[in-house]
Design a protein around this motif. Structure first.
Motif, PDB file in Angstrom:
ATOM      1  N   ALA A 184      58.767  54.805  66.458  1.00  0.00           N
ATOM      2  CA  ALA A 184      59.066  53.099  67.165  1.00  0.00           C
ATOM      3  C   ALA A 184      57.942  53.529  68.435  1.00  0.00           C
ATOM      4  N   ILE A 185      57.492  54.534  68.625  1.00  0.00           N
ATOM      5  CA  ILE A 185      56.582  54.416  69.808  1.00  0.00           C
ATOM      6  C   ILE A 185      54.809  53.856  68.991  1.00  0.00           C
ATOM      7  N   GLU A 186      55.445  55.180  68.004  1.00  0.00           N
ATOM      8  CA  GLU A 186      53.503  55.401  66.948  1.00  0.00           C
ATOM      9  C   GLU A 186      53.720  54.155  66.766  1.00  0.00           C
ATOM     10  N   LYS A 187      54.365  53.443  66.258  1.00  0.00           N
ATOM     11  CA  LYS A 187      54.413  51.784  65.345  1.00  0.00           C
ATOM     12  C   LYS A 187      54.039  51.143  66.300  1.00  0.00           C
ATOM     13  N   LYS A 188      54.073  51.350  68.016  1.00  0.00           N
ATOM     14  CA  LYS A 188      53.041  50.334  69.266  1.00  0.00           C
ATOM     15  C   LYS A 188      52.425  50.463  68.806  1.00  0.00           C
ATOM     16  N   LEU A 189      52.010  52.077  68.909  1.00  0.00           N
ATOM     17  CA  LEU A 189      50.598  52.095  69.215  1.00  0.00           C
ATOM     18  C   LEU A 189      48.989  52.150  68.375  1.00  0.00           C
ATOM     19  N   GLY A 190      50.217  51.763  67.203  1.00  0.00           N
ATOM     20  CA  GLY A 190      49.438  51.323  65.106  1.00  0.00           C
ATOM     21  C   GLY A 190      48.478  52.884  65.226  1.00  0.00           C
ATOM     22  N   VAL A 191      49.498  53.980  65.159  1.00  0.00           N
ATOM     23  CA  VAL A 191      49.799  54.995  64.631  1.00  0.00           C
ATOM     24  C   VAL A 191      49.963  55.098  63.163  1.00  0.00           C
ATOM     25  N   ARG A 192      49.170  55.366  61.915  1.00  0.00           N
ATOM     26  CA  ARG A 192      49.595  55.145  60.742  1.00  0.00           C
ATOM     27  C   ARG A 192      49.820  56.004  60.293  1.00  0.00           C
ATOM     28  N   ARG A 193      50.861  56.589  59.053  1.00  0.00           N
ATOM     29  CA  ARG A 193      51.037  57.689  57.966  1.00  0.00           C
ATOM     30  C   ARG A 193      50.840  57.890  56.815  1.00  0.00           C
ATOM     31  N   PRO A 194      50.175  58.596  56.257  1.00  0.00           N
ATOM     32  CA  PRO A 194      50.130  58.311  54.537  1.00  0.00           C
ATOM     33  C   PRO A 194      51.614  58.436  54.233  1.00  0.00           C
ATOM     34  N   ASP A 195      51.117  56.837  52.686  1.00  0.00           N
ATOM     35  CA  ASP A 195      52.202  56.495  52.085  1.00  0.00           C
ATOM     36  C   ASP A 195      53.538  57.601  51.820  1.00  0.00           C
ATOM     37  N   HIS A 196      52.612  58.379  51.492  1.00  0.00           N
ATOM     38  CA  HIS A 196      54.122  59.725  50.564  1.00  0.00           C
ATOM     39  C   HIS A 196      54.868  60.447  52.123  1.00  0.00           C
ATOM     40  N   VAL A 197      54.301  59.981  53.269  1.00  0.00           N
ATOM     41  CA  VAL A 197      55.240  60.733  53.749  1.00  0.00           C
ATOM     42  C   VAL A 197      55.624  59.702  55.502  1.00  0.00           C
ATOM     43  N   LYS A 198      54.743  58.387  55.275  1.00  0.00           N
ATOM     44  CA  LYS A 198      55.358  57.559  56.168  1.00  0.00           C
ATOM     45  C   LYS A 198      57.124  56.382  56.260  1.00  0.00           C
ATOM     46  N   ASP A 199      57.188  56.754  55.292  1.00  0.00           N
ATOM     47  CA  ASP A 199      59.023  56.239  55.380  1.00  0.00           C
ATOM     48  C   ASP A 199      60.207  57.994  55.612  1.00  0.00           C
ATOM     49  N   LEU A 200      59.592  58.970  55.484  1.00  0.00           N
ATOM     50  CA  LEU A 200      60.617  60.149  55.869  1.00  0.00           C
ATOM     51  C   LEU A 200      61.249  59.400  56.821  1.00  0.00           C
ATOM     52  N   LYS A 201      62.633  60.213  57.398  1.00  0.00           N
ATOM     53  CA  LYS A 201      63.570  60.035  57.905  1.00  0.00           C
ATOM     54  C   LYS A 201      63.653  61.366  58.180  1.00  0.00           C
ATOM     55  N   GLY A 202      64.274  61.912  59.631  1.00  0.00           N
ATOM     56  CA  GLY A 202      64.616  62.940  59.865  1.00  0.00           C
ATOM     57  C   GLY A 202      65.836  63.817  59.450  1.00  0.00           C
ATOM     58  N   GLU A 225      53.649  68.752  55.887  1.00  0.00           N
ATOM     59  CA  GLU A 225      52.918  67.103  55.912  1.00  0.00           C
ATOM     60  C   GLU A 225      53.467  66.086  56.979  1.00  0.00           C
ATOM     61  N   TYR A 226      54.812  66.635  56.302  1.00  0.00           N
ATOM     62  CA  TYR A 226      55.671  65.501  57.491  1.00  0.00           C
ATOM     63  C   TYR A 226      55.972  66.409  58.446  1.00  0.00           C
ATOM     64  N   ASN A 227      56.324  67.720  58.625  1.00  0.00           N
ATOM     65  CA  ASN A 227      55.914  68.484  60.119  1.00  0.00           C
ATOM     66  C   ASN A 227      54.575  67.719  61.247  1.00  0.00           C
ATOM     67  N   LYS A 228      53.150  68.138  59.427  1.00  0.00           N
ATOM     68  CA  LYS A 228      52.090  67.773  60.788  1.00  0.00           C
ATOM     69  C   LYS A 228      52.211  66.496  61.413  1.00  0.00           C
ATOM     70  N   PHE A 229      52.398  65.714  60.838  1.00  0.00           N
ATOM     71  CA  PHE A 229      51.734  63.893  61.724  1.00  0.00           C
ATOM     72  C   PHE A 229      52.818  63.754  62.339  1.00  0.00           C
ATOM     73  N   ASP A 230      54.011  64.679  62.423  1.00  0.00           N
ATOM     74  CA  ASP A 230      54.533  64.474  64.035  1.00  0.00           C
ATOM     75  C   ASP A 230      53.488  65.350  64.382  1.00  0.00           C
ATOM     76  N   LEU A 231      53.524  66.140  64.518  1.00  0.00           N
ATOM     77  CA  LEU A 231      52.877  65.985  65.764  1.00  0.00           C
ATOM     78  C   LEU A 231      51.331  65.505  65.640  1.00  0.00           C
ATOM     79  N   GLU A 232      50.802  65.222  64.645  1.00  0.00           N
ATOM     80  CA  GLU A 232      49.451  64.316  65.415  1.00  0.00           C
ATOM     81  C   GLU A 232      49.622  63.277  65.971  1.00  0.00           C
ATOM     82  N   GLY A 233      51.173  62.185  65.528  1.00  0.00           N
ATOM     83  CA  GLY A 233      51.983  61.241  66.764  1.00  0.00           C
ATOM     84  C   GLY A 233      51.668  61.235  68.192  1.00  0.00           C
ATOM     85  N   MET A 234      51.753  63.100  68.354  1.00  0.00           N
ATOM     86  CA  MET A 234      52.150  63.432  69.722  1.00  0.00           C
ATOM     87  C   MET A 234      51.287  63.211  70.041  1.00  0.00           C
TER      88      MET A 234
END
Length: 695
Positions: A184-202, A225-234
């Motif tokens: 939710a915070i990433e969305k506010k900041l305009g951070v985008r994830r690739p399509d194949h992982v953007k909709d994955l939930k925890g 990849e999901y884990n990697k993009f979680d870290l990039e979002g941080m």
């Protein structure tokens, strides 16, 4: 930024720090110069000396990248000032797990990102490699790690030393009015994830891991990849938080520090890439593809040499995923060995009749079956509502282990709890033993995906455990699959590889215990005798007492109560008192009081099972180590024995017709062994002794 900070120095608070800034003292060098020229509080010579000493210690700590020095001396709310100084040594950590419980679940991946380099440590990785990475960092950053990631790591990898300052972005962001989860915070900041992982939930991470263990290598790639993009979002969240916190700070030239932070965390021109990470290093598990789920065959093998009254393969168990209303379908499952059949049932009458007709050895119900200690009603009008609360000890224990569970008497659970208690009472009155289970917790423990991960995954997990049936091809509902899981808990209970959560006052919630190395039942024996008046129950109990069994006699317990209450102790009076206790407190209460008297005894003989509830109770307490023996003899033989002990014929007739004897035939029908005591005393004693050698 850290060089402009004075709050960690002796005698410096926020007002003094701002005073320094106002005087043009912008960093440690300025302050040390002022002190040496005695331009700071000339009357406080010792303070000046202490400041100079602390400044030099700070320089040493900064040169050696000793972040703990500043973290320990700075006020908690100001520790974020050290981030720019160690930006190239900020280690972002994020874990993936098999579930949410740090007690029951396992870590599958530890993702680490530092200075733009990502590494994934997968289950069974070399802990030393991860320790070296932690040792080289200066700060550890997580999102909600205080409550999840670090808690898991400390529980599952106790040898790993996480001895660096920790920044939890969940709380840091909330302090700066960036609330919500990470995505939710990433969305506010305009951070985008690739399509194949953007909709994955925890909650899908455990599903991906389960799919990988089943042979789907691509599932592991997606999880990484999901884990990697979680870290990039941080990284983006941390940068935003620091900028947001200090954009209006009175600290001099703070914008220069913020630019430095941005350059150190991410520089597209320097690294020549569009993302944060520049490489991925993966340590593959030494046991790739192996599943750690306990199997049905494992339980069978572990119990093969046990002196159970009934082998696990021959066991019949009913699992019930109960709903709070008869209008909603309840999931029902019957396990015959490892073969499952399922159904959806609405009314209590059909539920009871179908269950009893299945002739189960144990019934496992997914519903609270007791009240919190002190409560007498399920509704909020209970006078003890405020003092006794709405949670039982078992629920508190599960919560402390990271398992989400509803309080038994929260408003929307009250009808379910009332229905569960009523059904358990009906089953026990029919002599059917009942345990309480929680399929969600059981699924976590035995590594079966929960229904939230998809019904196909749940059904597949149950099949991999060893349950057979058409539930995989017939598209069973989640209620039916949870009912199967409840029945599986009954398997663990019977095998003795379980843990009882709760206490003797509220009874126990049963969960599998895969950590046990020995059955709960090992070394335990409980033998209960039922039969009509003068059939020989007391004589049989005395025989076993001679073999080290502790004798628990219901009549002796009632007699002690009579003495305590200064009541007569004649047979008639004791029967009357027993009836009063049965009617007022219930037979289960009487059994619990008697069972408490066993103390630490492992071998127990119960003299006088008179109600089906007695049979159900002792199965619940002793599982497969309870052997129920019915003793019978012709009425004239029993009459003669009664008269020989000084009783009269009329007293014998009264005793036989007493209400306490009314269920004798029903309870005897539940026995696994029938003994006829119509011959000599010596023959009878020999027959009882032979019971001890029967497997």
């Amino acid at each position: 930024m850290i060089r402009k900070t004075f709050l960690h120095l002796p005698g410096v608070g926020p007002k003094t720090e701002e005073k320094f800034w106002a005087l043009g003292i912008h960093d440690w060098e300025d302050l040390e110069s002022r002190c040496s020229k005695q331009l700071i509080s000339s009357r406080k010579v010792n303070w000046r000396a202490n400041l100079v000493r602390a400044i030099r210690d700070s320089e040493t700590a900064l040169e050696s990248a000793d972040s703990n020095f500043f973290s320990e001396k700075l006020p908690p709310a100001s520790r974020s000032r050290i981030i720019p100084a160690f930006a190239d040594r900020v280690l972002f950590l994020d874990i993936e797990t098999t579930g949410l419980s740090h007690y029951y679940d396992d870590i599958t991946i530890i993702g680490a990102l530092m200075n733009g380099e990502y590494q994934a440590f997968i289950e069974q990785s070399d802990v030393a490699a991860l320790q070296r990475l932690v040792d080289t960092c200066s700060l550890i950053t997580t999102f909600n790690g205080s409550r999840f990631d670090l808690k898991f790591i400390k529980e599952k990898i106790p040898k790993l030393r996480l001895n660096k300052p920790h920044i939890d972005l969940y709380f840091y962001a909330r302090r700066l009015f960036l609330s919500g989860g990470q995505k939710a915070i990433e969305k506010k900041l305009g951070v985008r994830r690739p399509d194949h992982v953007k909709d994955l939930k925890g909650f899908e991470a455990p599903k991906l891991w389960h799919s990988y263990l089943s042979g789907n290598a691509r599932a592991l790639e997606i999880l990484i990849e999901y884990n990697k993009f979680d870290l990039e979002g941080m990284v983006y969240i941390l940068k935003e938080c620091v900028e947001k916190e200090f954009q209006h700070s009175r600290m001099p030239n703070v914008q220069d520090d913020l630019k430095q932070l941005s350059r150190l965390l991410y520089d597209k021109e320097r690294d020549g890439r569009d993302g944060v990470t520049k490489s991925v290093f993966i340590w593959f598990p030494r046991t790739q593809g192996k599943t750690y789920t306990p199997r049905y065959t494992d339980l069978v093998e572990k119990t093969r040499d046990q002196s159970f009254c009934k082998a696990l393969e021959a066991l019949r168990i009913v699992g019930i995923d109960l709903t709070g209303s008869e209008k909603r379908a309840t999931g029902w499952a019957g396990l015959d060995g490892s073969i499952a059949q399922t159904a959806l049932i609405r009314g209590d009458e059909e539920l009871v009749s179908k269950t009893v007709a299945f002739c189960p050895d144990i019934v496992s119900i997914d519903s609270p079956l007791s009240l919190p200690r002190g409560r007498t009603r399920v509704d909020d009008g209970d006078p003890a509502r405020d003092t006794a609360g709405i949670m039982r000890k078992c629920e508190v224990m599960l919560k402390s282990r990271g398992v989400n569970v509803y309080p038994s008497l929260i408003l929307h659970m009250q009808k379910l709890t009332a229905r569960g208690i009523a059904l358990a009472k009906r089953f026990r009155a029919a002599g059917v033993p009942v345990i309480e289970s929680y399929p969600g917790a059981a699924q976590d423990i035995i590594r079966v995906p929960r229904k939230q991960m998809g019904l196909e995954a749940l059904a597949d997990g149950l099949e991999q455990f060893g349950v057979k049936g058409d539930f995989t091809s017939s598209k069973a509902t989640h209620d039916e699959l949870d009912a199967i899981t409840a029945a599986v808990v009954g398997m663990f209970f019977w095998a003795g590889y379980f843990e009882g959560l709760g206490d003797e006052h509220e009874d126990y919630l049963i969960v599998p215990d895969c950590r046990r190395t020995e059955s709960v039942w090992s070394g335990h024996r409980t033998i209960g005798f039922s039969g009509p008046t003068s059939a020989g129950k007391t004589t049989a109990a005395k025989v076993l007492s001679g073999h080290g069994f502790k004798d628990l006699r219901m009549s002796a317990f009632v007699e002690r109560l009579a003495v305590e209450q200064r009541r007569p102790t004649t047979r008639a009076e004791l029967r009357a008192l027993g009836s009063e206790l049965h009617d007022h407190y219930g037979q289960r209460w009487l059994c619990a009081k008697l069972w408490h008297e066993r103390g630490d005894a492992q071998s127990v003989v119960v003299d006088g099972l008179r109600f089906p509830e007695d049979h159900a109770f002792f199965v619940e307490k002793s599982g497969p180590m309870f052997r129920h023996v019915a003793i019978n003899a012709a009425v004239e033989i029993r009459r003669a024995r009664y008269l020989a002990r000084g009783g009269s014929n009329d007293e014998f007739e009264v005793a036989c017709r007493h209400p306490v004897e009314s269920k004798i035939r029903d309870v005897m029908a539940l026995a696994g062994t029938l003994c006829h005591n119509s011959s000599s005393l010596e023959h009878f004693k020999n027959e009882i002794q032979q019971i001890l050698s029967v497997r």
